[in-house]
Design a protein around this motif. Structure first.
Motif, PDB file in Angstrom:
ATOM      1  N   TYR A  93      -1.617  -2.559   0.813  1.00 33.59           N
ATOM      2  CA  TYR A  93      -0.627  -3.579   1.191  1.00 33.59           C
ATOM      3  C   TYR A  93      -1.130  -4.996   0.902  1.00 33.59           C
ATOM      4  O   TYR A  93      -0.945  -5.905   1.698  1.00 33.59           O
ATOM      5  CB  TYR A  93      -0.249  -3.452   2.684  1.00 33.59           C
ATOM      6  CG  TYR A  93       0.372  -2.124   3.011  1.00 33.59           C
ATOM      7  CD1 TYR A  93       1.747  -1.945   2.931  1.00 33.59           C
ATOM      8  CD2 TYR A  93      -0.422  -1.035   3.381  1.00 33.59           C
ATOM      9  CE1 TYR A  93       2.327  -0.711   3.218  1.00 33.59           C
ATOM     10  CE2 TYR A  93       0.133   0.198   3.670  1.00 33.59           C
ATOM     11  CZ  TYR A  93       1.508   0.349   3.585  1.00 33.59           C
ATOM     12  OH  TYR A  93       2.072   1.573   3.856  1.00 33.59           O
ATOM     13  N   TYR A 123       6.209 -10.282   1.257  1.00 37.10           N
ATOM     14  CA  TYR A 123       6.252  -9.675   2.584  1.00 37.10           C
ATOM     15  C   TYR A 123       7.486  -8.796   2.763  1.00 37.10           C
ATOM     16  O   TYR A 123       7.409  -7.737   3.374  1.00 37.10           O
ATOM     17  CB  TYR A 123       6.184 -10.743   3.685  1.00 37.10           C
ATOM     18  CG  TYR A 123       4.813 -11.372   3.793  1.00 37.10           C
ATOM     19  CD1 TYR A 123       3.664 -10.587   3.864  1.00 37.10           C
ATOM     20  CD2 TYR A 123       4.650 -12.748   3.815  1.00 37.10           C
ATOM     21  CE1 TYR A 123       2.402 -11.151   3.958  1.00 37.10           C
ATOM     22  CE2 TYR A 123       3.396 -13.322   3.918  1.00 37.10           C
ATOM     23  CZ  TYR A 123       2.276 -12.519   3.983  1.00 37.10           C
ATOM     24  OH  TYR A 123       1.032 -13.083   4.074  1.00 37.10           O
ATOM     25  N   HIS A 124       8.629  -9.230   2.219  1.00 33.90           N
ATOM     26  CA  HIS A 124       9.866  -8.454   2.380  1.00 33.90           C
ATOM     27  C   HIS A 124       9.950  -7.267   1.421  1.00 33.90           C
ATOM     28  O   HIS A 124      10.211  -6.146   1.842  1.00 33.90           O
ATOM     29  CB  HIS A 124      11.094  -9.346   2.180  1.00 33.90           C
ATOM     30  CG  HIS A 124      11.333 -10.287   3.306  1.00 33.90           C
ATOM     31  ND1 HIS A 124      11.746  -9.883   4.550  1.00 33.90           N
ATOM     32  CD2 HIS A 124      11.187 -11.637   3.383  1.00 33.90           C
ATOM     33  CE1 HIS A 124      11.857 -10.928   5.348  1.00 33.90           C
ATOM     34  NE2 HIS A 124      11.520 -12.008   4.657  1.00 33.90           N
ATOM     35  N   TYR A 126       7.606  -6.070  -1.081  1.00 37.04           N
ATOM     36  CA  TYR A 126       6.419  -5.226  -1.275  1.00 37.04           C
ATOM     37  C   TYR A 126       5.785  -4.791   0.052  1.00 37.04           C
ATOM     38  O   TYR A 126       4.829  -4.037   0.061  1.00 37.04           O
ATOM     39  CB  TYR A 126       5.353  -5.973  -2.094  1.00 37.04           C
ATOM     40  CG  TYR A 126       5.662  -6.135  -3.556  1.00 37.04           C
ATOM     41  CD1 TYR A 126       6.336  -5.152  -4.282  1.00 37.04           C
ATOM     42  CD2 TYR A 126       5.247  -7.268  -4.236  1.00 37.04           C
ATOM     43  CE1 TYR A 126       6.585  -5.305  -5.632  1.00 37.04           C
ATOM     44  CE2 TYR A 126       5.495  -7.429  -5.596  1.00 37.04           C
ATOM     45  CZ  TYR A 126       6.170  -6.454  -6.281  1.00 37.04           C
ATOM     46  OH  TYR A 126       6.409  -6.613  -7.621  1.00 37.04           O
ATOM     47  N   GLN A 127       6.295  -5.317   1.166  1.00 38.64           N
ATOM     48  CA  GLN A 127       5.728  -5.024   2.487  1.00 38.64           C
ATOM     49  C   GLN A 127       4.228  -5.347   2.541  1.00 38.64           C
ATOM     50  O   GLN A 127       3.444  -4.606   3.140  1.00 38.64           O
ATOM     51  CB  GLN A 127       5.970  -3.564   2.903  1.00 38.64           C
ATOM     52  CG  GLN A 127       7.329  -3.294   3.518  1.00 38.64           C
ATOM     53  CD  GLN A 127       8.466  -3.360   2.503  1.00 38.64           C
ATOM     54  OE1 GLN A 127       8.439  -2.680   1.492  1.00 38.64           O
ATOM     55  NE2 GLN A 127       9.442  -4.190   2.768  1.00 38.64           N
ATOM     56  N   GLU A 129       0.765  -6.894   3.603  1.00 40.96           N
ATOM     57  CA  GLU A 129       0.126  -7.317   4.850  1.00 40.96           C
ATOM     58  C   GLU A 129      -0.771  -8.521   4.580  1.00 40.96           C
ATOM     59  O   GLU A 129      -0.938  -9.377   5.432  1.00 40.96           O
ATOM     60  CB  GLU A 129      -0.714  -6.165   5.422  1.00 40.96           C
ATOM     61  CG  GLU A 129      -1.531  -6.522   6.644  1.00 40.96           C
ATOM     62  CD  GLU A 129      -0.684  -6.939   7.852  1.00 40.96           C
ATOM     63  OE1 GLU A 129      -1.223  -7.655   8.711  1.00 40.96           O
ATOM     64  OE2 GLU A 129       0.501  -6.581   7.945  1.00 40.96           O
ATOM     65  N   LYS A 177       0.437 -11.384   7.083  1.00 40.31           N
ATOM     66  CA  LYS A 177       1.835 -11.419   7.489  1.00 40.31           C
ATOM     67  C   LYS A 177       1.982 -12.070   8.868  1.00 40.31           C
ATOM     68  O   LYS A 177       2.889 -12.846   9.100  1.00 40.31           O
ATOM     69  CB  LYS A 177       2.396  -9.996   7.489  1.00 40.31           C
ATOM     70  CG  LYS A 177       3.875  -9.910   7.598  1.00 40.31           C
ATOM     71  CD  LYS A 177       4.303  -8.451   7.436  1.00 40.31           C
ATOM     72  CE  LYS A 177       5.770  -8.391   7.112  1.00 40.31           C
ATOM     73  NZ  LYS A 177       6.180  -7.017   6.821  1.00 40.31           N
TER      74      LYS A 177
END
Length: 183
Positions: A93, A123-124, A126-127, A129, A177
């Protein structure tokens, strides 16, 4: 199936896929030694050099290891820089972020505007961290830019890269994040 390249829009900018037709606009700033000074690249000599850069942008997108947007002014459409992710590691991540901007647009908040949009996307979509920025110690403007965005300097990576015939030290910056409130 062909992936649809995402377009990001900010108040003054549109971040979009770079096309071969953008090569001459890109050459204008990538040939500038001040723009590429801390990118680990020599100034681009020809438009052919830019085509190689565009091919790299395409390859990281196709391989899903990154994405690089051309930064354009909303009212003009000309590419004035780029911003995006590279070395993305989905299982951890995380990804690195990189950017450059034509000298004509330095100090006008455009790099900050583009960087914020790209961070939000990371962040949205690729998620992510963790987003990392690797910056040479002499590149104070880029250090200040990422610090304004909330990045934390973690330390110095000594002789981390070999570029342009020399070993480069790089500061490691990160943005988690949980560190941001604009997501």
């Amino acid at each position: 199936m062909v992936k649809q390249f995402p377009v990001l829009e900010t108040e003054r900018l549109i971040l979009r896929e770079v096309k071969v037709e953008d090569a001459s606009d890109m050459h204008m700033y990538l040939a500038d030694k001040e723009v590429v000074k801390y990118m680990g690249l020599e100034p681009f000599q020809t438009v052919d050099d830019v085509w190689d850069e565009i091919k790299w942008y395409n390859s990281i997108y196709e391989e899903d290891t990154g994405i690089r947007w051309g930064i354009t002014l909303k009212d003009v459409g000309k590419v004035i820089g780029s911003c995006g992710f590279l070395n993305r590691i989905p299982k951890h991540y995380r990804a690195e972020i990189g950017f450059e901007l034509s000298k004509d647009y330095w100090g006008k908040g455009m790099a900050s505007e583009a960087l914020e949009a790209v961070v939000k996307f990371g962040y949205h979509h690729y998620q992510l961290e963790r987003i990392e920025a690797l910056i040479e110690p002499g590149n104070l403007p880029s250090q200040k830019l990422v610090e304004r965005q909330g990045f934390i300097k973690e330390g110095l990576l000594r002789h981390y890269e070999f570029t342009c015939g020399k070993f480069d030290d790089l500061y490691m910056y990160s943005l988690l994040k949980e560190d941001v409130d604009f997501i």
